[in-house]
Design an enzyme around this catalytic site. Sequence first.
Site, short mmCIF file in Angstrom:
data_model
loop_
_atom_site.label_atom_id
_atom_site.label_comp_id
_atom_site.label_asym_id
_atom_site.label_seq_id
_atom_site.Cartn_x
_atom_site.Cartn_y
_atom_site.Cartn_z
N THR A 161 16.94 39.33 -5.35
CA THR A 161 17.24 38.82 -4.01
C THR A 161 17.25 37.30 -4.05
O THR A 161 16.52 36.69 -4.82
CB THR A 161 16.15 39.32 -3.03
OG1 THR A 161 16.23 40.74 -2.95
CG2 THR A 161 16.30 38.73 -1.64
N ARG A 189 20.07 52.81 2.87
CA ARG A 189 18.74 52.18 2.83
C ARG A 189 18.87 50.69 3.17
O ARG A 189 19.72 49.99 2.63
CB ARG A 189 18.12 52.36 1.45
CG ARG A 189 16.72 51.71 1.29
CD ARG A 189 16.80 50.33 0.66
NE ARG A 189 15.49 49.76 0.37
CZ ARG A 189 15.29 48.50 0.02
NH1 ARG A 189 16.31 47.67 -0.09
NH2 ARG A 189 14.08 48.05 -0.23
N VAL A 190 18.01 50.22 4.04
CA VAL A 190 17.97 48.80 4.37
C VAL A 190 16.55 48.31 4.10
O VAL A 190 15.58 48.94 4.51
CB VAL A 190 18.36 48.57 5.85
CG1 VAL A 190 18.17 47.10 6.23
CG2 VAL A 190 19.80 49.01 6.09
N GLY A 191 16.45 47.18 3.40
CA GLY A 191 15.13 46.63 3.07
C GLY A 191 14.69 45.57 4.05
O GLY A 191 15.16 45.49 5.18
N ASP A 192 13.79 44.72 3.59
CA ASP A 192 13.23 43.67 4.45
C ASP A 192 14.21 42.53 4.73
O ASP A 192 14.12 41.87 5.77
CB ASP A 192 12.00 43.06 3.75
CG ASP A 192 12.39 42.41 2.42
OD1 ASP A 192 12.88 43.14 1.54
OD2 ASP A 192 12.26 41.18 2.30
N THR A 212 11.18 37.82 -1.14
CA THR A 212 11.81 38.63 -2.18
C THR A 212 10.81 39.67 -2.65
O THR A 212 9.61 39.43 -2.60
CB THR A 212 12.27 37.75 -3.37
OG1 THR A 212 12.38 38.57 -4.53
CG2 THR A 212 11.28 36.65 -3.70
N GLY A 213 11.31 40.81 -3.11
CA GLY A 213 10.40 41.82 -3.65
C GLY A 213 10.64 43.18 -3.03
O GLY A 213 11.74 43.47 -2.55
N GLY A 215 10.98 45.65 -0.56
CA GLY A 215 11.20 45.57 0.88
C GLY A 215 10.32 46.49 1.70
O GLY A 215 9.85 46.12 2.78
N1 GLY Z 1 13.64 42.56 -0.89
C1 GLY Z 1 14.88 43.16 -1.03
C2 GLY Z 1 14.90 44.59 -0.70
O1 GLY Z 1 13.88 45.26 -0.82
O2 GLY Z 1 15.93 45.07 -0.32
#
Ligand code: GLY
Length: 303
Positions: A161, A189-192, A212-213, A215
């Site tokens: 990221t 899927r949607v992350g942070d 970053t990391g 999510g």
């Molecule tokens: N931090 C990026 C994700 O988990 O999508």
Amino acid sequence: MKNLPVLVVHGGSGDIPVETRTVRVTGCRCAVDIGWAVLADGGSALDAVEAAVRVMEDDPAFDAGRGSFLNRAGEIELDGIIMDGRDLNFGAVAAVQRVRHPVTLARLVMAESEHAMLAGAGAEAFARERGLPPCPSWELVVEREVEHWRGETRVSSTSGTVGAAALDESGNLAVATSTGGMFNKHPGRVGDSPLVGCGAYADNRTGAVSATGEGEALMKVVISKAACDFMAGGMTAQEAADGAIALLTERTTGVGGLIVLDRQGRVGVAHNAPCIAYAYITAGGEVTAGIERQRTQTSNMRE
Ligand code: GLY
């Protein structure tokens, strides 16, 4: 009185194997140079973070834009956000395909729609309405990721990221984050990253943060807003970064990292993932770039 501008970027956290570190650091360095040129020319923090993130979206070294991880269906779905610390306005896009620069689409959502976040096909339709040309998937997919997806080679990094945080000469803060998300994620899927307060937060009263990391864990502690709240309580950028990572470690089993910029222009970098790639240019124009590796629970090593 004019402020001295500052720009900080990250190029993801995770394992970052030795053989990929040079390209990650070089990519961060290019991004910070391009973003800094905007600031040095009197440009806004918003323009600078968009410019810096676009560079990393074009760079296949990162899991953002071109070169992103493929999902279980063998497709790329991208998330991005941009936020203006002056008025807390933000724009975000989630699970978009056929978009070369999600950060620019996010900015268009912020500036030219009545909404703050658009997802999937609707976001792509908005991109076309606003004149962004469709980006064919072959432009985004790279051979390395096809091999990963087919299981022919091991996925060597857990996150790439990207993000940028800037302070401009008017004293305004802005932040942007962009990602292809997790390798082999479920479609949809949607992350942070595109979630305000999770993947990014900027407030002229406190600071600007990009995360970053993992999510799923970062979302639980709303990590970017948590770091801003720590600064509101009087912490410096580095103290706030450390505090937010401590919160992530205490309250989740997930790993990640973040960059923090406070309104005085001080920079913080912290992570509980093995490494984070970063670069920053501070007031005097001095560049710092590298991979920070975790050495002990309390002490990190910059290289
Ligand atoms: N931090 C990026 C994700 O988990 O999508």
